[in-house]
Design an enzyme around this catalytic site. Structure first.
Site, mmCIF file in Angstrom:
data_model
loop_
_atom_site.group_PDB
_atom_site.id
_atom_site.type_symbol
_atom_site.label_atom_id
_atom_site.label_comp_id
_atom_site.label_asym_id
_atom_site.label_seq_id
_atom_site.Cartn_x
_atom_site.Cartn_y
_atom_site.Cartn_z
ATOM 1 N N HIS A 172 6.367 -3.193 -12.521
ATOM 2 C CA HIS A 172 6.276 -1.931 -13.268
ATOM 3 C C HIS A 172 7.566 -1.651 -14.030
ATOM 4 C CE1 HIS A 172 2.358 -0.573 -11.864
ATOM 5 N NE2 HIS A 172 2.656 -0.975 -10.654
ATOM 6 N N ASP A 175 5.623 -1.480 -5.587
ATOM 7 C CA ASP A 175 4.186 -1.769 -5.516
ATOM 8 C C ASP A 175 3.749 -2.770 -6.584
ATOM 9 O OD1 ASP A 175 4.929 0.269 -7.346
ATOM 10 O OD2 ASP A 175 2.810 0.747 -7.647
ATOM 11 N N GLU A 176 2.641 -3.393 -6.303
ATOM 12 C CA GLU A 176 1.876 -4.158 -7.289
ATOM 13 C C GLU A 176 2.682 -5.191 -8.081
ATOM 14 O OE1 GLU A 176 -1.690 -1.036 -8.337
ATOM 15 O OE2 GLU A 176 0.107 -0.913 -9.579
ATOM 16 N N VAL A 177 3.378 -6.051 -7.373
ATOM 17 C CA VAL A 177 4.068 -7.159 -8.030
ATOM 18 C C VAL A 177 3.130 -8.362 -7.988
ATOM 19 C CG1 VAL A 177 6.148 -8.595 -8.028
ATOM 20 C CG2 VAL A 177 6.231 -6.243 -7.130
#
Lengths: 694, 694
Positions: free
Chosen positions: B262, B325-327
């Site tokens: 992100h 988050d969300e790598v």
């Protein structure tokens, strides 16, 4: 889609029948083609097609440039984005690339004057838009017109192809806001200046002092606000900022310091200025009071010289308003020293004493390089011709001043605190009445007019709802050609403008529901809204007469009369539908059904709210009005029944119904009217004869 | 008037039957006596009588004093005045004279911490009100409770006699606002902090960076905003002011800089931080993207050390959120240098590489005297116990962290961007699921929760309408006792709170109509409102699936799906009435009439709007939904007809009707639901059997 005299014509139809449209839409303004511009331009002609408005929109500036123009373009981009919901990558670009090019010939004066060129031309076609103006004033007006032309269409937002040549009919188009009786914080003024810009008003008349409060910081006389304002006043920096904010919008700022009456708040800190013994408190009541400046002492003129000197630096406009209205002379008559002064100087009455004061005041105003403006009362023999008379008395008074060579502006007929319908203000023309018979030259002395928002019954929460949208009708009267007078077209465009003003942060629409929620205590506010939509505050000064206890500056403005709109759009539309129904001799069954459905809902809601009167003190006073609504709705339903049965009613029954409608609409201490009573009475009468089977 | 489980009891009744009332109103909160407080206090007992609230209202402060308390009292006076419309001569007075006395024992910590005492007691009777608290935090909460208790009664505004002892169940009660995907100007945050104060939320989680924008000025790394923000960011001075503004309201401010994924916006100015080749542009789309910080270079940690050092001075809170988050690991897998680093260090996969990064990051955060907070993904063996896990995965994930000794806060179930009904959020308890089985000590590691406003589909115009009023239900879950769970009571109080929030300048109610006017182009917005009142945006991530073209940061949010409320109150109430009707075996004729009137209006409006679809592109996509409304309303009317005739329908006909309802409610690219379909289907089924004469 364009609304042409109530007929909707979609863009698609315009494409299919171009010939008809191009004939139809080149009508002159007098013929009231209703595109959604307000005020309507002097000349315009709709073309074919439209310019797409999307996120790629861009603007270029050419010719004369100044910061104000850049800010005006930024404002256009911001407001267009708010109005459409389209995020604009706000950009100023080169002329070749721009969707809208703005060309300005030359600058305007450093301090705006009434005779400046405000004209502009705007040409829009599918390939782009070209705005040109002599001065930034015209350019800014043109940008507002462009903004009003952005509309939702079947292919997204667009601006219709159009050619406009526009200039104002009057050079002085103002709005007075009284910030003394109720103080209005700077943000209230700012959003109202935004509204003024939208409808091309160019004078903000700032009524800064009155019996109930002195609202601007004086460094020379700090007790003016120190003791006369409850701490509610504008600092000099705030004044400077607001003047800049106004100039950015092509708006002049004229301060008013009302003298020699309406001055109680001055005397709290400076009792030596007064003609009575003192001491003084800030006046909390409404009305005309005795305290007046002592016009006989040198000290008074020394004070005023210093004060006007200070204020004339703070307010750059060429004009300076000294009020001058409603001096009852009682303090002068009661003061022996003043009486003896009058005898010494051969002054026969207090009116002459005011004239004496006005003449000396005029010299001070003039010494500080300003032209004096005042209400009708300041007009007197030998006063210099440079002054301007603002008339609360009417066109006759203005005409007589013009004949004597005085400039004039009309406010009579434009008092928005009186809760008149927009159409009534709209019908008032500064050049009608006695003024219609003036010579061309004399007519030129009538500069324009000003809407006036006196603030006895408004505070920051509801003030916008008294100014807007009705002031747009006055703005159109002052800008558009004399023959633009069709109220139907005006109302259609005024309501279009009204919701667009939401995007300028005005609160006339948005504060309505919270005020109703407060009264309903959050329970079934929908019913209260149905009632609120069909009532109106009483007109003129009837609120005073109907009050159980006189209102003061400290009275809460949280009642239905404070939330209800000055003019009920719902009632106006019902009345139109009823008229249509009657014009068709009551034959149209669909209209009958529509009228009946509305009446049945009002009867239901009226009864339901009546039953809730014990819930709260704010609802209790509404109960008789709710009951009244139910009563007149019942009468309306009975009338439709009679029409349906084609049975004429007896004269006795008609009289009884009329009496019950009459009784139901009689205003109470709730100070509310039921404008539906009028069309319902018409239905009752029709049920009695025209539309029944005799 | 008090609303007790739907029964209105007026003050007058309370006076006449005091015995009943005093028994009835001392119920515990678990029994859901609905006075209009939200969140409901831990313990309270209504007494007899009430304290009058009028223009003479005054407050005294005693005990520990600080500026923040004076400002809190000023705010109380301002808001009480707005809420009631009563002008208050705002005054702080001596204890003997005051209507409300506020006593505070001692100060709170200079930087607020989660374990501080937020409790307060409030005693109100006819003679006055006494608020006492250990710290300013408790005093401020008590003032908000007092404000909520001011109500309209038959004798004017009053506060009911009551005794309250209140303290929060959880110490961490937050609201996350994502300002990266859509930037939110400072005034948006300020009014939402006001709303947070009203419902006793105490953590503002400021999601300041993401792929779509970097929103805070860094003096060390000016290209972060210089190239990664489109000029839309907060200056350091604005941050400091907002932190002060929040502290004034008992609210901690926790910044989040999401890493290592992100992070596209960081790389626009600093591509050397990334794991890919670059160059980078600000990401305009929504979703999970590949760019990630390079966790293998020393340069990265030098940069982050400097950056965190700068930011940790700007944000005084003890906690510092690093996202995590969300790598997706794609850039790491594609980079040879990173792959060889992983082999050298025995790092087996990209998940382990993120753990390596998180551990090094944690040391930097700790070096700058902050405790790290991150999303579920940062939890890994050996990471110090001082970190806090914020869970988007759910209670099981939190419970497992707590068992390992990590602090946790719940956000799963509290994502307000998913358009769930308030009741669904309300039913989510941080200590339910696996967490219910934790030991007492382990439970204490679950600090609370946070509502999360992700900003793909909100902008400054509609963001409040996604946060409010539903976030109040989450706030109550986090503050009130575990057994306060009745959704009926919650909804009643939430809607009471909702309109009161208007007086805090929140726009969730006030922006609704202007957004509808825009879509309707100002023509017959009333019909559009009737439709808007009964539709809901699709839930969860269905908006993505239904989009004709994927939305981006530049997509206008001006459609009906953007204006419609996440939960239709009208549909909820219709559903309740329908259930009531069915529970009475369809015998109640008044209810049948009420249902029919609503259905007939929806049928009419649905057809009318369907016919207007050619007017504008914004209305066109609404046409199928309007048609759907008309269809299901027609089915509902047919069902009522069948019930009235007491004729059971054939199975075929029932199936056909169910199919038509099913088809009508199927979401289209307008991304709207028709929640009325559910109760109407129930009516159809009842018409087929239970309520028909077999």
């Amino acid at each position: 889609m364009f609304d042409i005299g109530g007929v909707f014509i979609s863009m698609r139809m315009a494409f299919v029948i171009p010939l008809l449209i191009s004939t139809f839409l080149t009508l002159s303004p007098a013929q009231q083609v209703a595109v959604d511009m307000m005020p309507l331009p002097t000349e315009y002609k709709l073309g074919r097609g439209a310019l797409k408005f999307d996120e790629s929109f861009s603007v270029s500036l050419s010719g004369y440039k100044e910061d104000r123009l850049f800010r005006a373009v930024e404002r256009l981009l911001t407001n267009a984005s708010k109005q459409t919901g389209i995020p604009l990558q706000a950009k100023l670009t080169g002329r070749r690339m721009a969707t809208l090019t703005v060309h300005t010939e030359h600058g305007s004066k450093p301090v705006e004057e009434p005779d400046e060129d405000e004209s502009y031309s705007l040409e829009v076609d599918a390939s782009g838009a070209r705005l040109s103006a002599a001065t930034p004033l015209g350019a800014m007006h043109g940008l507002q017109t462009f903004l009003q032309l952005i509309a939702a269409g079947p292919g997204g937002f667009h601006v219709p192809a159009i050619s406009i040549h526009d200039r104002p009919r009057f050079s002085w188009r103002g709005l007075l806001i009284d910030v003394s009786r109720h103080f209005m914080p700077v943000e209230v003024l700012r959003r109202n200046l935004d509204g003024m810009e939208a409808v091309k008003l160019n004078v903000f008349h700032w009524h800064l002092s009155d019996d109930q409060g002195f609202r601007v910081e004086s460094r020379k006389f700090p007790k003016l606000t120190g003791m006369g304002s409850d701490g509610l006043y504008y600092t000099q920096q705030q004044v400077r900022d607001l003047v800049t904010y106004a100039r950015d919008r092509g708006i002049r700022v004229i301060p008013e310091f009302d003298m020699p009456g309406h001055t109680t708040s001055w005397f709290v800190g400076y009792p030596e200025l007064s003609s009575g013994p003192g001491p003084y408190q800030i006046e909390r009541r409404w009305g005309v009071f005795d305290p007046a400046i002592d016009p006989t002492r040198d000290h008074t003129y020394k004070f005023l010289d210093d004060f006007i000197g200070e204020m004339s630096k703070l307010f750059p406009d060429h004009y300076f308003h000294i009020g001058g209205d409603e001096v009852n002379g009682k303090q002068w008559a009661a003061n022996g020293r003043i009486q003896s002064f009058m005898r010494q100087h051969g002054i026969e009455n207090t009116q002459q004493l005011q004239t004496y004061f006005t003449h000396r005041l005029q010299k001070l105003v003039s010494k500080h390089h300003k032209a004096m403006v005042g209400w009708d009362e300041i007009l007197s023999p030998d006063i210099p011709k440079a002054i301007v008379i603002q008339s609360w008395r009417g066109q006759d008074s203005l005409a007589s001043a013009a004949q004597q060579g005085y400039g004039g502006i009309l406010s009579s007929g434009y008092y928005v605190d009186l809760n008149w319908p927009a159409g009534r203000h709209y019908a008032v023309d500064p050049l009608s009445g006695a003024a219609a018979h003036l010579s061309r030259q004399e007519k030129q002395k009538i500069f324009g007019g000003e809407a006036a928002m006196w603030s006895e019954y408004v505070d920051p929460e509801n003030v916008d709802s008294r100014i807007w949208p009705r002031t747009a009708a006055i703005a159109e009267r002052l800008w558009s050609p004399e023959n633009v007078t069709d109220p139907q077209s005006m109302y259609t465009r005024m309501y279009q403008l009204s919701w667009r003003l939401d995007f300028f942060a005005l609160t006339h629409n948005t504060n309505y529901l919270p005020m109703l929620e407060r009264i309903a205590a959050g329970r079934d506010a929908a019913s209260l809204r149905t009632l609120a939509d069909v009532v109106e505050p009483v007109k003129d000064y009837a609120r005073e007469e109907l009050a159980l206890t006189p209102a003061t500056q400290l009275t809460p403005l949280n009642r239905l009369v404070d939330a209800a709109r000055p003019e009920s759009e719902t009632a106006r539309l019902f009345s139109r539908t009823a008229d249509q129904f009657l014009a068709g001799r009551c034959q149209d069954a669909a209209l009958a059904l529509e009228l009946r459905a509305l009446l049945e809902n009002w009867r239901k809601v009226g009864r339901a709210l009546e039953a809730r009167s014990a819930d709260s003190s704010l609802l209790r006073e509404v109960a008789p009005v709710s009951g009244g609504l139910a009563t007149i709705a019942t009468a309306g339903i009975a009338a439709l029944d009679a029409i349906g049965r084609q049975e004429p009613a007896s004269a006795e029954r008609l009289a009884a119904q009329a009496a019950s409608i009459q009784a139901a609409q009689k205003p109470t201490s709730a100070q509310l009217l039921l404008p539906l009573a009028v069309p319902i009475q018409k239905l009752v009468e029709a049920g009695g004869n025209a539309c029944s089977g005799r």
